[in-house]
Write a protein that holds these residues in place. Structure first.
Motif, short mmCIF file in Angstrom:
data_model
loop_
_atom_site.label_atom_id
_atom_site.label_comp_id
_atom_site.label_asym_id
_atom_site.label_seq_id
_atom_site.Cartn_x
_atom_site.Cartn_y
_atom_site.Cartn_z
N UNK A 13 0.84 -1.20 0.00
CA UNK A 13 0.00 0.00 0.00
C UNK A 13 0.88 1.25 0.00
N UNK A 14 0.57 2.14 -0.93
CA UNK A 14 1.25 3.43 -1.00
C UNK A 14 0.22 4.53 -0.77
N UNK A 15 0.31 5.19 0.35
CA UNK A 15 -0.61 6.28 0.69
C UNK A 15 -0.01 7.60 0.25
N UNK A 16 -0.71 8.29 -0.62
CA UNK A 16 -0.30 9.61 -1.08
C UNK A 16 -1.39 10.59 -0.65
N UNK A 17 -1.08 11.88 -0.56
CA UNK A 17 -2.15 12.83 -0.23
C UNK A 17 -3.27 12.77 -1.27
N UNK A 18 -4.45 12.32 -0.88
CA UNK A 18 -5.61 12.30 -1.77
C UNK A 18 -5.84 11.01 -2.52
N UNK A 19 -4.89 10.07 -2.45
CA UNK A 19 -5.07 8.81 -3.16
C UNK A 19 -4.22 7.71 -2.57
N UNK A 20 -4.62 6.48 -2.89
CA UNK A 20 -3.94 5.28 -2.40
C UNK A 20 -3.73 4.33 -3.56
N UNK A 40 -4.26 -1.38 -8.00
CA UNK A 40 -5.53 -0.67 -7.88
C UNK A 40 -5.25 0.72 -7.32
N UNK A 41 -5.91 1.73 -7.89
CA UNK A 41 -5.80 3.10 -7.39
C UNK A 41 -7.17 3.55 -6.91
N UNK A 42 -7.19 4.20 -5.75
CA UNK A 42 -8.39 4.86 -5.23
C UNK A 42 -8.08 6.34 -5.12
N UNK A 43 -8.81 7.13 -5.88
CA UNK A 43 -8.58 8.57 -5.96
C UNK A 43 -9.77 9.29 -5.35
N UNK A 48 -6.05 14.55 -7.56
CA UNK A 48 -5.42 14.10 -8.80
C UNK A 48 -4.08 13.47 -8.48
N UNK A 49 -3.63 12.59 -9.37
CA UNK A 49 -2.31 12.01 -9.24
C UNK A 49 -1.29 12.98 -9.83
N UNK A 50 -0.03 12.66 -9.64
CA UNK A 50 1.03 13.49 -10.22
C UNK A 50 1.16 13.20 -11.71
N UNK A 51 1.50 14.24 -12.47
CA UNK A 51 1.81 14.06 -13.89
C UNK A 51 3.12 13.30 -13.97
N UNK A 104 -9.73 2.52 -10.02
CA UNK A 104 -9.36 1.86 -11.28
C UNK A 104 -8.19 0.92 -11.08
N UNK A 105 -8.18 -0.10 -11.93
CA UNK A 105 -7.10 -1.07 -11.98
C UNK A 105 -6.10 -0.59 -13.03
N UNK A 106 -4.82 -0.80 -12.74
CA UNK A 106 -3.80 -0.50 -13.74
C UNK A 106 -2.94 -1.73 -13.99
N UNK A 107 -2.49 -1.86 -15.22
CA UNK A 107 -1.56 -2.91 -15.62
C UNK A 107 -0.44 -2.23 -16.38
N UNK A 108 0.80 -2.45 -15.93
CA UNK A 108 1.98 -1.92 -16.62
C UNK A 108 2.74 -3.09 -17.22
N UNK A 109 3.42 -2.83 -18.31
CA UNK A 109 4.15 -3.89 -18.99
C UNK A 109 5.53 -4.14 -18.39
#
Length: 123
Positions: A13-20, A40-43, A48-51, A104-109
């Motif tokens: 788990x990575x807790x960021x300000x405003x999202x996990x 999985x990201x919960x926003x 918003x996430x970082x660019x 949302x779910x994310x998948x990276x290659x």
């Protein structure tokens, strides 16, 4: 026996300000993946996430809520059930302009981690 399943309680788990972010399938959770990563990201509402960008492809699947995925300066509205594709090295971020949680779910290659991963460059 080789590990094949990561239980929700085992997620990194990575807790960021405003999202996990919940990292499920990656080497740090005991899965011997060589080319993929799943999480999985919960926003939270209004956040918003970082660019950032990666040197790999990334796919999002929206499972709950309404929001926006910005890719290379173009904002795409997304809703539950939508999928999004991001090419390598494209700058992107997620925004939740609604009053409800965006999940949302994310998948990276590539299974690079931790944040900022060696393949993840904040802009």
């Amino acid at each position: 026996m080789e590990k094949r399943v990561v239980r929700a309680k085992e997620a990194k788990i990575e807790q960021m300000p405003g999202w996990v972010t919940y990292d499920l399938i990656e080497p740090q959770t005991g899965i011997d993946t060589k080319t993929m990563r799943l999480g999985l990201v919960e926003l939270n509402p209004g956040e918003e996430t970082k660019l950032h960008y990666h040197n790999c492809e990334e796919i999002f699947y929206i499972i709950e809520g309404t929001g926006f995925i910005e890719i290379e300066g173009v904002e795409y509205e997304v809703n539950a059930g939508d999928g999004v594709f991001v090419k390598p090295n494209e700058k992107h971020m997620s925004r939740n302009k609604s009053d409800k949680l965006l999940r949302y779910i994310f998948v990276c290659s590539q299974p690079q981690h931790p944040w900022p991963a060696s393949d993840t460059i904040a802009v």
